[in-house]
Design an enzyme around this catalytic site. Structure first.
Site: not given
Length: 663
Positions: A397, A466
């Protein structure tokens, strides 16, 4: 390009003068630092001059440079005005970054100098992104990225090595390996101390160079540049050098012996090269005296320039946080014909439309291509646009977000998809320290027109890693625009407007909305990002919300209506900047407010909205501001606990009634 230096009389004098110029400039800076005319951190290049002087003149004027916080030598070697550099060190408005960057952040757009970076390893993904833009544009340019050996322990080093080799990016990585990082010797911090071997592990061409020998450095740089221009692939040079001074002027330098420093000084790049030239009668002492007199005069003039410089007015404090505002788009006239569409498809059509209408737009992220996206938003787009514009990334990321930042700074319009907001924290360094600050640190010379899409929110039983809503965290950061589309119209229309913005825009897509359907005008176009929307009019209480909570709030308003309570619903849409005018206008009618926010209550976006209401219209309120937020727990897995953790319709109704003094 010749792969060997031509050691003519003029050239050896240029090499020697370049190194002496850097050394004398920094000696003066050290003196000025003790006089408190230069403040903050001051990291000197003393001992490493052969690298900047050996590499940078080999680059072409259109090639780009990303440097470190020890970048004075790089800037001088690149041709940035010494006057402008010294003024920047003083923090004066005439500085190369307008006085906003200081010693660690020298920028110069005219010389394609993309600044020093004070985050160790932080410039590596940026350089990869600049090179990605050049590769996609077919420009033939090369980006040179300088970093210290301390950076090789950072994840961004490894992510950038992998991306650059994987995508054949034209980057010259130059490790200025002085053996100590800050104060920890490489032998004490790295299990593998061979930096070239680390790069070679990714299949990259890599060489170890004597960084104290300017001729060896130039020769290696010429060969590396020839290879990059021929193959388009990156090359790493591990230049073994030594800094004679401390890490910074604050450093007491207790981690190494004085004898060690002195032994290195005897084979320093200037004394070594100068002695060799004199011993071989390639130059005369008069040549050296002439060089030093000229440099002394230049430094004196630079100091005088900085002393006479001006301080930027305090009234200009907020300049260069964001670029000039883009006029809002003209709303498309309704066609009278609508189509039922899912939120997911609306996002997809927004991406397709942007890519069709602007060749600079491309999408990259984890599994956006062959897989079709974690939430199937980009399914089929790889076949339509190809792997260059629908770019599957490694699970890195920080690396690919930083690459998106670099590509944006080089003129592309990247859309970076971060699979879930929790994963975005791995890229927070790049978002906060580079994307949000580059315009400001460079005095407005460089912008980052980047769009980052993030899936956010709870409700799918994905548990604590998440499911969080961190929009409020990002809305805290100056330099970013933060959006939360809650309708199919906004999902379709916000992206294009965001891509016209000169600064980074984060778009948070609530995961519970992807399957939602709604009517969309067949000619729907871009939407205005600056205004909140009144989704339902009312007179008794204002319910303020955004994103996935909008539809729960509208449902609550309908139930309140059955109890005789008229609730107005404000959809914030833009979380940074907030539309205070619409919020306060609604409260002028209702005099009561409840904020519904899926973020945690403490330090939340709802707290910011509540504070603004209190500051601006407190005396017009008939009740305290109410808030409905997620409980102060990580989002749990069991459905009943997950539902209990986040705002639900009954809690919104109860809060609205409480504001009205009703049970």
């Amino acid at each position: 390009m010749a792969d060997k230096p031509r050691l003519s009389h003029d050239h050896v004098l240029q090499l020697l003068a370049g190194m002496i110029r850097i050394r004398r400039f920094e000696d003066k800076c050290a003196e000025l630092y003790t006089q408190e005319k230069i403040r903050g951190f001051l990291h000197l290049y003393d001992g490493e001059e052969a690298i900047a002087v050996g590499v940078i003149p080999v680059l072409g004027p259109e090639d780009r440079i990303v440097a470190t916080y020890r970048e004075h030598g790089h800037a001088l070697a690149r041709g940035v005005s010494m006057n402008a550099i010294m003024a920047e060190m003083f923090g004066k408005a005439e500085g190369c970054s307008g006085g906003r960057g200081g010693s660690m952040h020298l920028f110069d757009a005219g010389h394609n100098f993309y600044g020093g970076n004070a985050i160790v390893g932080g410039g590596l993904p940026l350089a990869a992104g600049l090179a990605l833009a050049d590769r996609m544009q077919g420009s033939g340019k090369v980006t040179a990225c300088f970093f210290g050996e301390g950076a090789v322990a950072e994840g961004e080093f490894h992510e950038s090595m992998n991306l650059s080799q994987l995508w054949s990016l034209p980057v010259l990585f130059v490790c200025e390996n002085n053996g100590y990082a800050m104060g920890t010797a490489l032998a004490r911090s790295e299990s593998q101390q061979d930096v070239a071997a680390k790069a070679a592990a990714y299949g990259m061409e890599a060489h170890t160079i004597d960084g104290m020998d300017v001729v060896a450095v130039e020769s290696a740089a010429r060969r590396a540049m020839a290879s990059i221009r021929e193959t388009g692939k990156p090359v790493l040079l591990d230049c073994r050098t030594y800094r004679f001074r401390a890490h910074s002027m604050f450093d007491a330098q207790l981690y190494r012996e004085k004898d060690e420093v002195e032994s290195w000084r005897k084979r320093g790049p200037i004394v070594r090269f100068q002695t060799w030239l004199l011993d071989n009668h390639l130059i005369h002492r008069d040549d050296i005296d002439r060089i030093e007199r000229g440099i002394t005069d230049e430094i004196a003039a630079a100091v005088a320039f900085a002393e006479a410089g001006t301080w930027e007015p305090v009234d200009d404090l907020t300049r260069h946080v964001t670029g000039d505002p883009v006029p809002p788009p003209e709303p498309a006239p309704p066609s009278g014909e609508t189509v039922e569409i899912t939120y997911r498809e609306a996002v997809k059509q927004a991406i397709r439309d942007a890519m069709i209408h602007d060749d600079r737009v491309f999408l990259m992220g984890e599994d956006v291509g062959a897989y079709g996206g974690c939430y199937a938003v980009t399914k089929g787009m790889l076949a339509e646009f190809g792997p260059d514009r629908i770019r599957d990334t490694p699970l890195s990321e920080s690396g690919f977000t930083g690459a998106g930042i670099g590509a944006a700074a080089a003129g592309m319009r990247p859309i970076v998809e971060l699979m879930t907001v929790n994963f975005s924290l791995l890229a927070l360094d790049q978002i906060l320290n580079t994307a949000a600050t580059m315009r400001h640190m460079s005095g407005g010379q460089f912008g980052v027109p980047l769009v980052i899409r993030l899936a956010t929110g709870a409700g799918k039983q994905l548990a604590a890693q998440h499911s969080h809503s961190l929009e409020g965290w990002y809305a805290h950061i100056p330099g970013l625009r933060v959006l939360a589309p809650a309708t199919v119209e906004d999902a379709r229309g916000m992206l294009w407007t965001a891509l016209q913005d000169p600064d980074p825009v984060l778009i948070f897509e609530n995961v519970m909305l992807y399957n939602m359907t709604g009517a969309l005008d067949v000619k729907a176009g871009p939407v205005d990002l600056d205004r909140a929307a009144i989704r339902r009019e009312g007179t008794d209480v204002t319910l303020i919300t955004y994103g996935g909570s909008l539809w729960k709030t509208l449902e609550a308003a309908e139930e309140l209506e059955r109890d005789g309570i008229s609730a107005e619903v404000v959809d914030l849409r833009s979380l940074r900047p907030l539309d205070d005018e619409t919020i306060m206008g609604s409260l002028a009618r209702t005099r009561r407010a409840v904020i519904v926010d899926e973020g945690w209550r403490s330090g939340s976006l709802s707290a910011e909205v509540s504070a603004r209401i209190t500051e601006q219209v407190f005396w017009h309120l008939d009740a305290p501001v109410g808030r409905v937020c997620s409980e102060e727990v990580p989002i749990p897995y069991p459905k009943h606990l997950e539902d209990a953790a986040i705002p639900q319709v009954p809690r919104i109704i109860a809060a609205a009634k409480a504001a009205l003094g009703r049970d």
